[in-house]
Design an enzyme around this catalytic site. Structure first.
Site, PDB file in Angstrom:
ATOM      1  N   ASP A 364       0.820  -1.209   0.000  1.00 20.32           N
ATOM      2  CA  ASP A 364       0.000   0.000   0.000  1.00 20.32           C
ATOM      3  C   ASP A 364       0.863   1.272   0.000  1.00 20.32           C
ATOM      4  OD1 ASP A 364      -2.146   1.641   0.264  1.00 20.32           O
ATOM      5  OD2 ASP A 364      -2.912   0.745   2.110  1.00 20.32           O
ATOM      6  N   LYS A 473      -0.730  -8.491  -5.133  1.00 19.61           N
ATOM      7  CA  LYS A 473      -1.388  -8.761  -3.847  1.00 19.61           C
ATOM      8  C   LYS A 473      -2.739  -8.057  -3.902  1.00 19.61           C
ATOM      9  CE  LYS A 473      -0.864  -7.957   1.125  1.00 19.61           C
ATOM     10  NZ  LYS A 473       0.032  -7.421   2.152  1.00 19.61           N
ATOM     11  N   TRP A 474      -3.804  -8.841  -3.874  1.00 16.38           N
ATOM     12  CA  TRP A 474      -5.174  -8.312  -4.004  1.00 16.38           C
ATOM     13  C   TRP A 474      -5.785  -8.225  -2.611  1.00 16.38           C
ATOM     14  CZ3 TRP A 474      -8.408  -8.316  -8.780  1.00 16.38           C
ATOM     15  CH2 TRP A 474      -9.747  -7.954  -8.517  1.00 16.38           C
ATOM     16  N   ASP A 475      -5.938  -7.004  -2.125  1.00 15.12           N
ATOM     17  CA  ASP A 475      -6.360  -6.808  -0.739  1.00 15.12           C
ATOM     18  C   ASP A 475      -7.838  -6.391  -0.692  1.00 15.12           C
ATOM     19  OD1 ASP A 475      -6.139  -6.555   1.992  1.00 15.12           O
ATOM     20  OD2 ASP A 475      -4.504  -5.096   1.947  1.00 15.12           O
ATOM     21  N   MET A 476      -8.452  -6.471   0.484  1.00 10.35           N
ATOM     22  CA  MET A 476      -9.858  -6.070   0.680  1.00 10.35           C
ATOM     23  C   MET A 476     -10.052  -5.846   2.164  1.00 10.35           C
ATOM     24  SD  MET A 476     -13.270  -7.126   1.248  1.00 10.35           S
ATOM     25  CE  MET A 476     -14.829  -6.937   0.440  1.00 10.35           C
ATOM     26  N   ASN A 477     -10.152  -4.569   2.571  1.00 12.90           N
ATOM     27  CA  ASN A 477      -9.984  -4.257   3.988  1.00 12.90           C
ATOM     28  C   ASN A 477     -11.223  -3.787   4.742  1.00 12.90           C
ATOM     29  OD1 ASN A 477      -7.163  -4.846   4.358  1.00 12.90           O
ATOM     30  ND2 ASN A 477      -6.801  -3.208   2.899  1.00 12.90           N
ATOM     31  N   CYS A 523      -5.859 -11.561  -0.302  1.00 15.57           N
ATOM     32  CA  CYS A 523      -5.681 -10.981   1.030  1.00 15.57           C
ATOM     33  C   CYS A 523      -6.935 -10.202   1.383  1.00 15.57           C
ATOM     34  CB  CYS A 523      -4.469 -10.052   1.017  1.00 15.57           C
ATOM     35  SG  CYS A 523      -4.254  -9.103   2.526  1.00 15.57           S
ATOM     36  N   ASP A 545      -2.920 -10.759   9.225  1.00 16.12           N
ATOM     37  CA  ASP A 545      -2.151  -9.539   9.475  1.00 16.12           C
ATOM     38  C   ASP A 545      -1.317  -9.676  10.735  1.00 16.12           C
ATOM     39  OD1 ASP A 545      -2.790  -8.116   7.293  1.00 16.12           O
ATOM     40  OD2 ASP A 545      -4.175  -6.726   8.258  1.00 16.12           O
TER      41      ASP A 545
HETATM   42  C1  DGJ Z   1      -4.058  -5.181   4.987  1.00 15.51           C
HETATM   43  C2  DGJ Z   1      -3.095  -6.249   4.587  1.00 15.51           C
HETATM   44  O1  DGJ Z   1      -3.400  -7.454   5.170  1.00 15.51           O
HETATM   45  C3  DGJ Z   1      -1.688  -5.782   4.929  1.00 15.51           C
HETATM   46  O2  DGJ Z   1      -0.772  -6.791   4.667  1.00 15.51           O
HETATM   47  C4  DGJ Z   1      -1.397  -4.555   4.120  1.00 15.51           C
HETATM   48  O3  DGJ Z   1      -1.397  -4.871   2.763  1.00 15.51           O
HETATM   49  C5  DGJ Z   1      -2.427  -3.474   4.422  1.00 15.51           C
HETATM   50  N1  DGJ Z   1      -3.768  -3.968   4.273  1.00 15.51           N
HETATM   51  C6  DGJ Z   1      -2.239  -2.281   3.534  1.00 15.51           C
HETATM   52  O4  DGJ Z   1      -3.201  -1.341   3.694  1.00 15.51           O
END
Ligand code: DGJ
Length: 724
Positions: A364, A473-477, A523, A545
């Protein structure tokens, strides 16, 4: 023959030498579950059905009071008339009625398996399928129950196609994927539960009368409950006992439930969560459910895991990654977070190269005005203040050094503070009259919209077609809220959650097909969407994480029930650890991380020279043993205890590697031998340290002594090479 229909007995029998799954047709109309377990060569119905005139039973054939669908073991529920247990489906017609009478109609046996439109399909190598059609003639509705058996695995895959052949629209209020009744309830229920940074804790509880349920209505499979449940013998353990595993190949809202009913049988049901779902099944259309994997073991959890590992490695993840070694990586996140310059990255890359690291992942913070997590999602253009030579510049820098380049995206999200939001304020999930709710100061794009899907496919393709990105790395937070779409009429708003997942699958399918050589990592703040649906497109997942070695030993242990280590990203990070503040030895952090898909995630340029020297050795060690760790068999050989002590073993035909993690130091340490259990009894092995020769059988049965340990979080390994 893997599937046959016995006309005389009216029995379907799926068998492969390992398991049998048997279904009967009763009264020419009803599908009855007869058996699921170890292979039965010839079946003559010795386990006859119990036919008793029960109080409060409903009888589909009025004078046959000993025949009730409320007490028989079924293959799917009935609706609104006969069966009061948890149900697998629910139709509502235009008059608002919810009663259907489905009856057996015909069947079809064929090679291969159903190709699921729009959903992530398991592959169908050496697979055979039985599809049984049940029909409600009055409303011209059909339910096709699919059962796939594989020649080599003790596995059945089930799903359902719901069809409307009529002229009226109907609404599917529930579209379950699988239901089965077991004629016993002396099971324990096994689930994997947790939260962000604490995923996949194994819970085991006794079944009791009534319903026990896990699920998600968060829009994703979630870190809270994994879309899995196990039914296990009361006395089952790692190596002993009957275990059934049910795993849902889906990444959205799900329900997984069991019901112990009045006469001591157990019903299991799995599917999309009906609370957040409805589907308008217009005249002439059909609805296909996601698949459920039913896995059987009569040798405890270990065999269940071995089957899942082998099956997912060969039938779930993309073909091109099944046998391909994964690179050792350095991820920029915990070492830099949002603060970095091109110069910093160059320094880190140079050092990483020197240490033997193969892939650098820029996490990020590389785009828009993203200097913290409040802005810029959606603005996928490089921040040239940080990276004056752009993404290409960093990629070239790596490629010139013969290293690979990975880049982080969070495609499904949009920040209110972004150019994209200014241009398309209606692209996020929202309902009229309400401000959509933020999470991590971001909103969720409405992936059910075709234009959003197209935009994301195009945006990602633009980056990937440069040929300079080797890994994504495909993230989703955050989870979904304000689930609504301006593009759908009022009677289809409850479709949005599922349409979101279908949109996601479409994007993933399109992008991963266009760029098959790019390695994708799944991710969602770690293991927030670690499910087999995502793994159809992405061969590995960032497990959690939480990078603390002690916590990780437990999280990876939990996930190993279902996934092999090669599918779980695991990194050596700083001490004290950023999530829990714990200090752990560097060597232990290495041994836990290398037991997954290995990498580093810390500011290597700030490390003292002795740790850098250790990294060099670790990298060499990992490269030497990579194929064993990534493609060997993985066995848990010590159940994790109250002090978090555990051990596991990697093994192939030539060698074996044992990792022991002691957890907390304890007083009066008991004498303990770790038994390898799975080495070849007849073989001799050389210990890499003392060069002594040991027989497989002594290591398996007598074991090695755990030395006295006066230190928290100590880990050690043992490596043996087969010498004869
Ligand atoms: C959540 C991911 O799990 C982390 O490894 C990292 O990529 C952050 N997001 C970045 O915002």
């Amino acid at each position: 023959m893997f599937i046959y229909f016995d006309e005389e007995q009216q029995i379907f029998h799926l068998q492969n030498g390992k398991i049998s799954y048997i279904i009967g047709i009763e009264k020419e109309k009803y599908l009855i579950h007869r058996y699921f377990g170890p292979c039965i060569k010839q079946y003559h119905q010795c386990n006859e059905l119990q036919r008793i005139d029960r109080g409060f039973a409903t009888n589909p054939i009025s004078h046959e009071r000993t025949f009730s669908l409320n007490t028989l073991p079924l293959e799917t529920s009935t609706q609104g008339n006969l069966d009061y247990r948890i149900s697998n489906y629910q139709f509502r017609n235009e008059e608002g009625h919810r009663v259907t009478h489905f009856q057996y109609d015909h069947f079809h046996i064929y090679e291969g398996k159903p190709t699921l439109k729009e959903l992530p399909p398991l592959q169908g190598e050496k697979a055979h399928t039985l599809s049984i059609s049940l029909v409600d003639k009055k409303q011209s509705l059909e339910m096709l129950l699919h059962y796939t058996i594989y020649e080599q695995f003790p596995i059945i895959v089930r799903s359902v196609t719901y069809k409307n052949h009529g002229t009226q629209n109907v609404y599917l209020e529930n579209a379950g994927s699988m239901l089965v009744d077991f004629p016993r309830c002396d099971f324990d229920l096994l689930t994997l539960n947790g939260s962000h940074t604490n995923e996949a804790t194994i819970h085991r509880q006794k079944l009791h009368p009534g319903v026990q349920m896990i699920g998600s209505t968060r829009g994703v499979s979630s870190p809270q409950h994994h879309p899995f449940l196990g039914l296990v013998d009361k006395y089952a353990n790692e190596h002993y006992g009957t275990v059934y595993g049910f795993h849902f190949i889906y990444s959205g809202n799900f329900i997984a439930q069991v019901e112990v009913e009045q006469y001591g049988s157990t019903r299991v049901q799995m599917g999309i969560h009906p609370d957040t779902f409805e589907w308008k099944l217009s005249a002439g259309t059909s609805f296909q459910t996601p698949e459920v994997v039913l896995n059987f073991s009569d040798q405890g959890f270990q065999q269940l895991s071995q089957t899942f590992h082998a099956f997912y490695q060969s039938q779930l993840i993309p073909k091109q990654w099944q046998k391909k070694e994964r690179p050792i990586l350095l991820n920029s996140w915990e070492g830099n977070y949002f603060q970095f310059t091109e110069e910093d990255l160059h320094k880190q890359i140079d050092l990483a190269k020197e240490l033997g690291i193969e892939l650098f992942v820029l996490d990020d913070g590389w785009f828009g005005k993203r200097n913290d997590d409040t802005t810029s999602l959606g603005d996928w253009f490089v921040n040239t203040d940080k990276l004056p030579q752009g993404i290409e510049g960093i990629a070239d820098y790596l490629h010139q050094r013969d290293m690979l380049f990975g880049l982080w995206f969070e495609p499904e999200m949009i920040s209110i503070e972004s150019e994209l939001f200014k241009q398309h304020p209606n692209w996020c999930l929202q309902v009229p009259h309400y401000e959509p709710t933020q999470g991590r100061q971001q909103l969720v794009l409405n992936l059910s919209l075709l234009e959003v899907q197209e935009y994301l496919i195009e945006m990602l393709s633009r980056y990937l077609s440069s040929g300079k990105i080797d890994y994504v790395k495909w993230d989703m937070n955050r989870h979904l809220s304000d689930v609504g779409s301006f593009a759908l009429p009022h009677d289809q708003q409850k479709e949005v959650s599922h349409r979101y997942v279908l949109g996601l699958y479409r994007i993933l399918s399109e992008v991963t097909t266009r760029f098959p050589n790019v390695l994708f990592e799944n991710c969602s703040s770690g293991g927030g969407r670690f499910d087999p649906g995502m793994m159809v497109y992405m061969a590995q997942t960032w497990t959690s994480d939480n990078t603390d070695a002690l916590c990780r030993s437990k999280i990876q242990y939990g996930y190993s029930f279902l996934y092999p280590p090669i599918m779980m990203g695991a990194h050596v990070s700083e001490s004290p650890n950023h999530q829990v503040g714990r200090k752990t030895p560097f060597h232990s952090r290495f041994l836990i991380a290398m037991s997954g898909n290995f990498g580093y995630e810390l500011a290597i340029e700030k490390l003292p020279s002795d740790l850098l020297a250790q990294i060099k050795e670790q990298v060499l060690f990992y490269k030497k043993h990579r194929s064993l760790i990534q493609f060997g068999k993985f066995y848990r050989i010590k159940e994790i205890d109250d002090f978090y002590a555990t051990a596991w073993l990697f093994k192939n035909d030539e060698e074996a590697l044992l990792v022991y993690s002691h957890g907390l130091a304890r007083p009066a340490q008991a004498v303990q031998y770790i038994k390898t259990m799975y080495l070849d009894n007849e073989a001799l092995y050389e210990d890499s340290e003392d060069k002594k020769i040991y027989s497989g059988s002594e290591l398996n049965y007598a074991g090695i002594l755990v030395p006295r340990i006066k230190e928290d979080f100590k880990c050690f390994y043992k490596y043996w090479k087969k010498v004869s």
